[in-house]
Write a protein that holds these residues in place. Structure first.
Motif, PDB file in Angstrom:
ATOM      1  N   PRO A 105      39.808  12.841 -28.444  1.00 34.19           N
ATOM      2  CA  PRO A 105      38.703  12.037 -27.993  1.00 34.19           C
ATOM      3  C   PRO A 105      39.013  10.558 -28.523  1.00 34.19           C
ATOM      4  O   PRO A 105      39.835  10.295 -29.467  1.00 34.19           O
ATOM      5  CB  PRO A 105      37.483  12.727 -28.832  1.00 34.19           C
ATOM      6  CG  PRO A 105      37.817  14.235 -29.133  1.00 34.19           C
ATOM      7  CD  PRO A 105      39.459  14.019 -29.197  1.00 34.19           C
ATOM      8  N   GLU A 106      38.332   9.730 -27.947  1.00 35.70           N
ATOM      9  CA  GLU A 106      38.319   8.470 -28.461  1.00 35.70           C
ATOM     10  C   GLU A 106      37.581   8.137 -29.880  1.00 35.70           C
ATOM     11  O   GLU A 106      36.736   9.132 -29.935  1.00 35.70           O
ATOM     12  CB  GLU A 106      37.678   7.237 -27.623  1.00 35.70           C
ATOM     13  CG  GLU A 106      38.376   7.116 -26.370  1.00 35.70           C
ATOM     14  CD  GLU A 106      37.588   6.362 -25.525  1.00 35.70           C
ATOM     15  OE1 GLU A 106      38.046   5.931 -24.185  1.00 35.70           O
ATOM     16  OE2 GLU A 106      36.410   5.911 -25.627  1.00 35.70           O
ATOM     17  N   ALA A 129      40.413   9.928 -24.707  1.00 37.28           N
ATOM     18  CA  ALA A 129      39.368  10.113 -23.586  1.00 37.28           C
ATOM     19  C   ALA A 129      38.220   9.947 -24.252  1.00 37.28           C
ATOM     20  O   ALA A 129      38.120  10.407 -25.180  1.00 37.28           O
ATOM     21  CB  ALA A 129      39.544  11.243 -22.624  1.00 37.28           C
ATOM     22  N   PRO A 130      37.025   9.481 -23.500  1.00 35.67           N
ATOM     23  CA  PRO A 130      35.584   9.483 -24.061  1.00 35.67           C
ATOM     24  C   PRO A 130      35.494  11.159 -24.176  1.00 35.67           C
ATOM     25  O   PRO A 130      35.597  12.137 -23.452  1.00 35.67           O
ATOM     26  CB  PRO A 130      34.627   9.279 -23.040  1.00 35.67           C
ATOM     27  CG  PRO A 130      35.556   7.987 -22.369  1.00 35.67           C
ATOM     28  CD  PRO A 130      37.030   8.880 -22.466  1.00 35.67           C
ATOM     29  N   LEU A 131      34.550  11.282 -25.560  1.00 39.90           N
ATOM     30  CA  LEU A 131      34.324  12.586 -25.833  1.00 39.90           C
ATOM     31  C   LEU A 131      33.614  13.310 -24.717  1.00 39.90           C
ATOM     32  O   LEU A 131      33.795  14.546 -24.256  1.00 39.90           O
ATOM     33  CB  LEU A 131      33.466  12.820 -26.971  1.00 39.90           C
ATOM     34  CG  LEU A 131      33.093  14.258 -27.287  1.00 39.90           C
ATOM     35  CD1 LEU A 131      34.294  15.124 -28.002  1.00 39.90           C
ATOM     36  CD2 LEU A 131      31.951  14.162 -28.659  1.00 39.90           C
ATOM     37  N   VAL A 150      32.205  18.345 -34.318  1.00 41.14           N
ATOM     38  CA  VAL A 150      31.170  17.613 -34.545  1.00 41.14           C
ATOM     39  C   VAL A 150      31.928  16.172 -34.903  1.00 41.14           C
ATOM     40  O   VAL A 150      32.592  16.260 -35.912  1.00 41.14           O
ATOM     41  CB  VAL A 150      30.385  17.976 -35.750  1.00 41.14           C
ATOM     42  CG1 VAL A 150      29.233  16.885 -36.185  1.00 41.14           C
ATOM     43  CG2 VAL A 150      29.676  19.345 -35.292  1.00 41.14           C
ATOM     44  N   GLN A 151      31.526  15.191 -34.421  1.00 43.06           N
ATOM     45  CA  GLN A 151      32.332  13.822 -34.508  1.00 43.06           C
ATOM     46  C   GLN A 151      31.855  13.206 -35.887  1.00 43.06           C
ATOM     47  O   GLN A 151      30.660  13.028 -36.244  1.00 43.06           O
ATOM     48  CB  GLN A 151      31.861  12.929 -33.457  1.00 43.06           C
ATOM     49  CG  GLN A 151      32.534  13.522 -32.188  1.00 43.06           C
ATOM     50  CD  GLN A 151      34.135  13.026 -32.175  1.00 43.06           C
ATOM     51  OE1 GLN A 151      34.683  11.881 -32.491  1.00 43.06           O
ATOM     52  NE2 GLN A 151      34.867  13.888 -31.994  1.00 43.06           N
ATOM     53  N   SER A 152      32.711  12.975 -36.477  1.00 44.59           N
ATOM     54  CA  SER A 152      32.545  12.386 -38.046  1.00 44.59           C
ATOM     55  C   SER A 152      32.001  11.048 -37.990  1.00 44.59           C
ATOM     56  O   SER A 152      31.023  10.688 -38.471  1.00 44.59           O
ATOM     57  CB  SER A 152      33.800  12.223 -38.571  1.00 44.59           C
ATOM     58  OG  SER A 152      33.787  11.321 -39.928  1.00 44.59           O
ATOM     59  N   ARG A 156      28.202  13.639 -32.916  1.00 45.93           N
ATOM     60  CA  ARG A 156      27.989  14.110 -31.573  1.00 45.93           C
ATOM     61  C   ARG A 156      28.808  15.427 -31.612  1.00 45.93           C
ATOM     62  O   ARG A 156      29.565  15.584 -32.239  1.00 45.93           O
ATOM     63  CB  ARG A 156      28.420  13.107 -30.499  1.00 45.93           C
ATOM     64  CG  ARG A 156      27.613  12.025 -30.108  1.00 45.93           C
ATOM     65  CD  ARG A 156      28.561  11.015 -28.977  1.00 45.93           C
ATOM     66  NE  ARG A 156      29.645  10.803 -29.477  1.00 45.93           N
ATOM     67  CZ  ARG A 156      30.757  10.318 -28.942  1.00 45.93           C
ATOM     68  NH1 ARG A 156      30.551  10.560 -27.489  1.00 45.93           N
ATOM     69  NH2 ARG A 156      31.867   9.642 -29.636  1.00 45.93           N
ATOM     70  N   LEU A 157      28.197  16.519 -30.649  1.00 39.98           N
ATOM     71  CA  LEU A 157      28.838  17.781 -30.570  1.00 39.98           C
ATOM     72  C   LEU A 157      29.838  17.816 -29.382  1.00 39.98           C
ATOM     73  O   LEU A 157      29.372  17.285 -28.274  1.00 39.98           O
ATOM     74  CB  LEU A 157      27.869  18.639 -30.452  1.00 39.98           C
ATOM     75  CG  LEU A 157      27.037  19.203 -31.836  1.00 39.98           C
ATOM     76  CD1 LEU A 157      26.554  18.323 -32.476  1.00 39.98           C
ATOM     77  CD2 LEU A 157      26.430  20.608 -31.561  1.00 39.98           C
ATOM     78  N   ALA A 158      30.770  18.360 -29.730  1.00 33.41           N
ATOM     79  CA  ALA A 158      31.788  18.396 -28.427  1.00 33.41           C
ATOM     80  C   ALA A 158      31.245  19.608 -27.569  1.00 33.41           C
ATOM     81  O   ALA A 158      30.473  20.687 -28.039  1.00 33.41           O
ATOM     82  CB  ALA A 158      33.054  18.747 -28.887  1.00 33.41           C
ATOM     83  N   ASP A 159      31.536  19.658 -26.072  1.00 35.74           N
ATOM     84  CA  ASP A 159      31.121  20.801 -25.438  1.00 35.74           C
ATOM     85  C   ASP A 159      32.307  21.850 -25.584  1.00 35.74           C
ATOM     86  O   ASP A 159      33.401  21.818 -24.837  1.00 35.74           O
ATOM     87  CB  ASP A 159      31.323  20.515 -24.000  1.00 35.74           C
ATOM     88  CG  ASP A 159      30.992  21.392 -22.775  1.00 35.74           C
ATOM     89  OD1 ASP A 159      30.913  22.504 -23.096  1.00 35.74           O
ATOM     90  OD2 ASP A 159      31.302  21.086 -21.753  1.00 35.74           O
ATOM     91  N   TYR A 160      32.202  22.730 -26.345  1.00 36.53           N
ATOM     92  CA  TYR A 160      33.413  23.444 -27.161  1.00 36.53           C
ATOM     93  C   TYR A 160      33.757  24.387 -25.735  1.00 36.53           C
ATOM     94  O   TYR A 160      34.927  24.529 -25.439  1.00 36.53           O
ATOM     95  CB  TYR A 160      32.721  24.080 -28.317  1.00 36.53           C
ATOM     96  CG  TYR A 160      33.773  25.314 -28.815  1.00 36.53           C
ATOM     97  CD1 TYR A 160      35.182  25.018 -28.732  1.00 36.53           C
ATOM     98  CD2 TYR A 160      33.543  26.400 -29.437  1.00 36.53           C
ATOM     99  CE1 TYR A 160      35.925  25.913 -29.640  1.00 36.53           C
ATOM    100  CE2 TYR A 160      34.276  27.006 -30.283  1.00 36.53           C
ATOM    101  CZ  TYR A 160      35.588  27.037 -30.347  1.00 36.53           C
ATOM    102  OH  TYR A 160      36.226  27.868 -30.731  1.00 36.53           O
ATOM    103  N   ALA A 161      32.731  25.327 -25.331  1.00 35.51           N
ATOM    104  CA  ALA A 161      33.053  26.111 -24.319  1.00 35.51           C
ATOM    105  C   ALA A 161      33.719  25.486 -22.917  1.00 35.51           C
ATOM    106  O   ALA A 161      34.634  26.185 -22.382  1.00 35.51           O
ATOM    107  CB  ALA A 161      31.713  26.874 -23.809  1.00 35.51           C
TER     108      ALA A 161
END
Length: 352
Positions: A105-106, A129-131, A150-152, A156-161
């Motif tokens: 991610p960026e 790329a944008p998250l 989880v972005q430091s 923001r939470l990533a779409d893990y699945a």
């Protein structure tokens, strides 16, 4: 002093922290619970007096390894221990094929990016790329996708699945940095190929301990280039000379533990297990949303939030509120020792 939870959930363990009011900075470092603090002090007293041998301190490493494995739902045999995220990722990055492509991610935290970027002399390329678009950017040309759950920067939470599904369809490895997630966000570590976590934030441990889940199929492609005595099949059976006798599981990627840091880590993880990560999540997110609501902002699903309030850093400092500033915005983090009074004081300071 009672050093065990006195009831169920977060409320029953609240007495186990000595946080001064106004600490909203767990995304930078967590505060130790009393069992971890007391264990660390005892170990340091014993060290100072020379009254014990070191083996007992090293035993804490195995207790912590097992706790981490349970927290993310993997086999302890697939967990390596180390000191920092970048160190734990080094052998993973070394295994990326020559000319490989790593997608991140960026604005990803550098410790999860630099281990791959330094492979450029082998033709390894790091793309960003944008998250929110990360899953859509994974194609057959991507060998590895590496991202924080989880972005430091902003929580923001990533779409893990979704990211895992796209990576599997493309045949890419999935590398997850769970440093800002493990301890408050429940997730299935076995979905990924690698899950690294530094323990000094949400796992409330001394700085200098960390974990890496390494899936067996990926370990076959990795070389334990940092192998030392602790990476042996039986580290205590012989400290000297050849032959090479590495562990047959993820312990081959262990580095020699910083004893006292691990003494403080094992009780902290044990307490998180006792409280329950889902209970911690409910507590943390409720306080984060209380903070946002007080500022007239919509709720989110993270224990870390960022807000843009003019003069915020100065206002919080004047009120004795400890938070961080990232990207020009105030980053507030809410954990088990955070109270509604902490939240309300922060809101009042920002609205002043």
């Amino acid at each position: 002093m009672n050093t065990s939870p006195s009831g169920a959930g977060v409320a029953g363990a609240a007495h186990l922290w000595a946080a001064e009011p106004g600490f909203l900075n767990t995304a930078s470092f967590g505060l130790p619970p009393t069992p971890a603090w007391d264990a660390l002090q005892r170990a340091q007293d014993d060290w100072r007096a020379g009254r014990v041998s070191w083996e007992g301190w090293a035993d804490a490493t195995e207790l912590a390894r097992a706790s981490y494995a349970r927290l993310i739902g993997v086999d302890p045999a697939d967990v390596a221990v180390g000191s920092q995220v970048s160190q734990l990722l080094a052998s993973v990055a070394d295994a990326v094929p020559d000319g490989g492509v790593v997608l991140v991610p960026e604005q990803e935290f550098t410790s999860a990016v630099f281990p791959f970027a330094v492979q450029a002399d082998r033709g390894v390329t790091v793309r960003t790329a944008p998250l929110a678009e990360l899953a859509d950017r994974i194609d057959a040309g991507v060998d590895v996708v590496s991202f924080a759950l989880v972005q430091s920067l902003d929580g923001r939470l990533a779409d893990y699945a979704g990211i895992v599904a796209a990576a599997r369809a493309a045949g890419a490895w999935v590398v997850v940095d769970a440093t800002q997630a493990c301890g408050w966000l429940p997730f299935d570590g076995a979905l990924a190929d690698v899950v690294v976590a530094g323990a000094y934030k949400w796992l409330m441990s001394p700085r200098g301990t960390g974990f890496a889940y390494l899936a067996p199929q990926l370990r076959e492609r990795m070389r334990p280039s940092q192998a030392g005595w602790f990476a042996a099949e039986d580290p205590h059976s012989g400290y000297y000379g050849l032959p090479l006798r590495l562990a047959k599981d993820a312990r081959a990627f262990d580095v020699s533990p910083a004893w006292h840091a691990w003494v403080g880590t094992a009780p902290a993880l044990e307490l998180i297990e006792q409280i329950g990560v889902a209970n911690i999540q409910a507590h943390d997110v409720a306080l984060a949303n209380r903070f946002l609501a007080g500022l007239g902002l919509p709720p989110r699903d993270s224990a870390i939030v960022t807000v843009d309030v003019p003069g915020a850093e100065q206002k919080l400092a004047a009120a004795g509120i400890r938070a961080a500033v990232r990207g020009g915005r105030v980053r507030a983090a809410f954990h088990v020792y955070t109270t509604a009074a902490d939240v309300d004081a922060a809101v009042a300071a920002l609205l002043s």
